[in-house]
Design a protein around this motif. Structure first.
Motif, PDB file in Angstrom:
ATOM      1  N   MET A  90       0.685  -1.036   0.050  1.00 24.53           N
ATOM      2  CA  MET A  90       0.137  -0.062  -0.068  1.00 24.53           C
ATOM      3  C   MET A  90       0.751   1.309  -0.014  1.00 24.53           C
ATOM      4  SD  MET A  90      -2.795   1.015   3.037  1.00 24.53           S
ATOM      5  CE  MET A  90      -3.580  -0.614   2.994  1.00 24.53           C
ATOM      6  N   ASP A  91       0.670   2.135  -0.867  1.00 24.76           N
ATOM      7  CA  ASP A  91       1.447   3.308  -0.962  1.00 24.76           C
ATOM      8  C   ASP A  91       0.993   4.425   0.159  1.00 24.76           C
ATOM      9  OD1 ASP A  91       2.304   2.372  -3.285  1.00 24.76           O
ATOM     10  OD2 ASP A  91       1.014   3.557  -4.842  1.00 24.76           O
ATOM     11  N   ARG A  92       2.134   4.917   0.840  1.00 26.13           N
ATOM     12  CA  ARG A  92       1.883   5.991   1.718  1.00 26.13           C
ATOM     13  C   ARG A  92       1.359   7.153   1.020  1.00 26.13           C
ATOM     14  NH1 ARG A  92       3.908   7.138   6.769  1.00 26.13           N
ATOM     15  NH2 ARG A  92       4.154   9.295   7.468  1.00 26.13           N
ATOM     16  N   MET A  93       0.292   7.555   1.897  1.00 25.33           N
ATOM     17  CA  MET A  93      -0.449   8.705   1.357  1.00 25.33           C
ATOM     18  C   MET A  93       0.327  10.003   1.069  1.00 25.33           C
ATOM     19  SD  MET A  93      -3.746  10.551   2.791  1.00 25.33           S
ATOM     20  CE  MET A  93      -4.692  11.944   1.823  1.00 25.33           C
ATOM     21  N   HIS A  94       0.338  10.804   0.166  1.00 25.89           N
ATOM     22  CA  HIS A  94       0.873  11.884  -0.158  1.00 25.89           C
ATOM     23  C   HIS A  94       0.389  13.373   0.681  1.00 25.89           C
ATOM     24  CE1 HIS A  94      -2.474  13.223  -2.653  1.00 25.89           C
ATOM     25  NE2 HIS A  94      -2.522  11.965  -3.116  1.00 25.89           N
ATOM     26  N   PHE A  95       0.931  13.163   2.136  1.00 22.32           N
ATOM     27  CA  PHE A  95       0.167  14.079   3.086  1.00 22.32           C
ATOM     28  C   PHE A  95       0.775  15.420   2.934  1.00 22.32           C
ATOM     29  CE2 PHE A  95       0.555  10.323   6.183  1.00 22.32           C
ATOM     30  CZ  PHE A  95      -0.774  10.152   5.963  1.00 22.32           C
ATOM     31  N   GLY A  96       1.927  15.525   2.054  1.00 19.89           N
ATOM     32  CA  GLY A  96       2.593  16.959   2.244  1.00 19.89           C
ATOM     33  C   GLY A  96       3.944  16.698   3.153  1.00 19.89           C
ATOM     34  N   GLU A  97       4.565  17.566   3.272  1.00 13.67           N
ATOM     35  CA  GLU A  97       5.475  17.803   4.557  1.00 13.67           C
ATOM     36  C   GLU A  97       5.091  18.512   5.583  1.00 13.67           C
ATOM     37  OE1 GLU A  97       8.200  16.368   4.505  1.00 13.67           O
ATOM     38  OE2 GLU A  97       7.597  15.238   2.391  1.00 13.67           O
ATOM     39  N   HIS A  98       4.629  17.906   6.554  1.00 18.84           N
ATOM     40  CA  HIS A  98       4.276  18.591   7.943  1.00 18.84           C
ATOM     41  C   HIS A  98       5.464  18.855   8.841  1.00 18.84           C
ATOM     42  CE1 HIS A  98       0.341  18.228   6.763  1.00 18.84           C
ATOM     43  NE2 HIS A  98       0.227  16.932   6.667  1.00 18.84           N
ATOM     44  N   SER A  99       5.557  19.875   9.608  1.00 21.17           N
ATOM     45  CA  SER A  99       6.605  20.024  10.311  1.00 21.17           C
ATOM     46  C   SER A  99       6.547  19.130  11.558  1.00 21.17           C
ATOM     47  CB  SER A  99       6.407  21.589  11.185  1.00 21.17           C
ATOM     48  OG  SER A  99       5.260  21.667  11.557  1.00 21.17           O
ATOM     49  N   SER A 100       5.549  18.552  11.818  1.00 26.28           N
ATOM     50  CA  SER A 100       5.303  17.468  12.798  1.00 26.28           C
ATOM     51  C   SER A 100       5.182  16.092  12.387  1.00 26.28           C
ATOM     52  CB  SER A 100       4.095  18.064  13.842  1.00 26.28           C
ATOM     53  OG  SER A 100       3.761  16.865  14.477  1.00 26.28           O
ATOM     54  N   SER A 101       6.422  15.311  12.778  1.00 26.68           N
ATOM     55  CA  SER A 101       6.074  14.051  12.413  1.00 26.68           C
ATOM     56  C   SER A 101       4.876  13.419  13.212  1.00 26.68           C
ATOM     57  CB  SER A 101       7.469  13.362  12.706  1.00 26.68           C
ATOM     58  OG  SER A 101       7.670  13.270  14.222  1.00 26.68           O
ATOM     59  N   GLN A 102       4.512  13.797  14.319  1.00 24.60           N
ATOM     60  CA  GLN A 102       3.600  13.318  14.964  1.00 24.60           C
ATOM     61  C   GLN A 102       2.270  13.331  14.343  1.00 24.60           C
ATOM     62  OE1 GLN A 102       3.599  15.330  18.777  1.00 24.60           O
ATOM     63  NE2 GLN A 102       4.357  13.647  19.651  1.00 24.60           N
TER      64      GLN A 102
ATOM     65  N   VAL B 263      -7.234  14.734  15.599  1.00 24.32           N
ATOM     66  CA  VAL B 263      -6.414  15.585  14.639  1.00 24.32           C
ATOM     67  C   VAL B 263      -7.261  16.774  14.372  1.00 24.32           C
ATOM     68  CG1 VAL B 263      -6.020  15.642  12.118  1.00 24.32           C
ATOM     69  CG2 VAL B 263      -5.598  13.637  13.660  1.00 24.32           C
ATOM     70  N   LEU B 264      -8.447  16.939  14.174  1.00 24.26           N
ATOM     71  CA  LEU B 264      -9.390  18.133  13.993  1.00 24.26           C
ATOM     72  C   LEU B 264      -8.944  19.260  15.150  1.00 24.26           C
ATOM     73  CD1 LEU B 264     -12.623  16.620  12.694  1.00 24.26           C
ATOM     74  CD2 LEU B 264     -10.739  17.812  11.409  1.00 24.26           C
ATOM     75  N   ALA B 265      -9.001  18.369  16.266  1.00 26.04           N
ATOM     76  CA  ALA B 265      -9.053  19.646  17.455  1.00 26.04           C
ATOM     77  C   ALA B 265      -7.596  19.998  17.619  1.00 26.04           C
ATOM     78  CB  ALA B 265      -9.177  18.635  18.899  1.00 26.04           C
TER      79      ALA B 265
ATOM     80  N   ASN C 203       1.907  13.571  10.826  1.00 26.01           N
ATOM     81  CA  ASN C 203       2.035  12.460   9.789  1.00 26.01           C
ATOM     82  C   ASN C 203       1.658  11.107  10.459  1.00 26.01           C
ATOM     83  OD1 ASN C 203       2.905  14.054   7.620  1.00 26.01           O
ATOM     84  ND2 ASN C 203       4.872  13.790   8.062  1.00 26.01           N
ATOM     85  N   ASP C 204       2.260  10.772  11.521  1.00 27.38           N
ATOM     86  CA  ASP C 204       1.879   9.419  12.174  1.00 27.38           C
ATOM     87  C   ASP C 204       0.602   9.238  12.589  1.00 27.38           C
ATOM     88  OD1 ASP C 204       4.646   9.019  11.954  1.00 27.38           O
ATOM     89  OD2 ASP C 204       5.111   9.407  14.119  1.00 27.38           O
ATOM     90  N   ALA C 205      -0.108  10.274  12.890  1.00 33.01           N
ATOM     91  CA  ALA C 205      -1.638  10.279  13.459  1.00 33.01           C
ATOM     92  C   ALA C 205      -2.354   9.987  12.316  1.00 33.01           C
ATOM     93  CB  ALA C 205      -2.002  11.772  14.034  1.00 33.01           C
ATOM     94  N   LEU C 206      -2.118  10.799  10.908  1.00 32.32           N
ATOM     95  CA  LEU C 206      -2.834  10.607   9.605  1.00 32.32           C
ATOM     96  C   LEU C 206      -2.711   8.905   9.282  1.00 32.32           C
ATOM     97  CD1 LEU C 206      -2.192  13.950   7.947  1.00 32.32           C
ATOM     98  CD2 LEU C 206      -4.577  13.190   9.087  1.00 32.32           C
ATOM     99  N   GLU C 207      -1.529   8.780   9.167  1.00 28.75           N
ATOM    100  CA  GLU C 207      -1.140   7.213   8.888  1.00 28.75           C
ATOM    101  C   GLU C 207      -1.979   5.963   9.607  1.00 28.75           C
ATOM    102  OE1 GLU C 207       1.093   4.801   6.074  1.00 28.75           O
ATOM    103  OE2 GLU C 207       0.225   6.693   6.201  1.00 28.75           O
TER     104      GLU C 207
END
Length: 237
Positions: free
Chosen positions: A1-13, A75-77, A15-19
């Motif tokens: 499964m390809d990793r989603m193209h989230f864009g480059e967020h300053s927070s790795s947390q 994530v929304l909050a 990215n991890d939350a979305l993944e």
């Protein structure tokens, strides 16, 4: 499964939350897909033990739904997601609701299978169940694959398949109602098949709904409540 193209967020947390959200959605989808397959087998083979297993899986599906909802809310909050990430969260929350309902419909089919195992098989309807069941099982697999790959084209194909399922469902209903009128002794058992077919038709609707969320996620266009032709025209604009 390809990793989603989230864009480059300053927070790795972030990215991890979305993944994590996406991975949990795929896990939930896999459980629900197995429920559909097992429910069909339980009905067609009068397998009460397998039917019970389908209903037990419902608890796992419900827990995943609650977990994913909680992750999305956090994530929304806390993260103030950008537009593309916000679309992902919205699409996931709606897809999760549809998956949970597919699980519910699978449990209904399993219960019908248990009743037929106790009462004796229906004189009609198994061919229709097998045929429509294969259709909706493929729709669910394809719509989950479309979500995993962010494939709007495959999602559109699912919507087109749903139209075929609706036509086959209406034809099967006419045939089975006519049969019950001719043989009233069969009504109770044939009704179990009819409710199962109704559940399968609803599973197809939910699979289409998930596909529509994929189109929204990828293209940013709301294609709910319109025909397949209208969706195709909207995607060309």
């Amino acid at each position: 499964m390809d990793r989603m193209h989230f864009g480059e967020h300053s927070s790795s947390q972030f990215n991890d939350a979305l993944e994590s959200i996406r991975n949990n959605l795929m896990e939930m989808g896999g459980l629900v897909e197995k429920q559909v397959v097992d429910a069909l087998q339980a009905l067609l083979q009068a397998d009460s033990a397998l039917a019970e297993k389908v209903m037990e899986t419902e608890d796992k599906v419900d827990k995943l739904e609650m977990l994913i909802d909680e992750e999305c809310t956090k994530v929304l909050a806390l993260r103030q997601p950008a537009a593309s990430d916000l679309r992902l969260i919205i699409a996931v929350t709606k897809a999760v609701s549809d998956l949970e309902r597919i699980g519910d419909e699978s449990a209904k089919i399993a219960r019908m299978g248990q009743q037929l195992a106790e009462e004796g098989e229906s004189p009609r309807g198994y061919v229709e169940v097998r045929h429509i069941g294969n259709h909706v099982r493929n729709m669910l697999r394809d719509t989950l694959d479309a979500f995993a790959r962010f494939d709007a084209k495959k999602a559109l194909e699912v919507a087109a398949e749903d139209k075929e399922v609706d036509l086959e469902y209406r034809s099967a209903m006419r045939s089975l109602v006519t049969f019950m009128m001719e043989d009233p002794r069969s009504i109770s058992r044939v009704l179990n098949i009819i409710w199962s077919l109704r559940a399968l038709e609803r599973i197809g609707d939910h699979a289409r709904n998930i596909g529509e969320q994929v189109i929204y996620l990828v293209e940013g266009k709301d294609v709910r409540h319109i025909s397949v032709d209208e969706i195709e025209a909207k995607l060309k604009k």
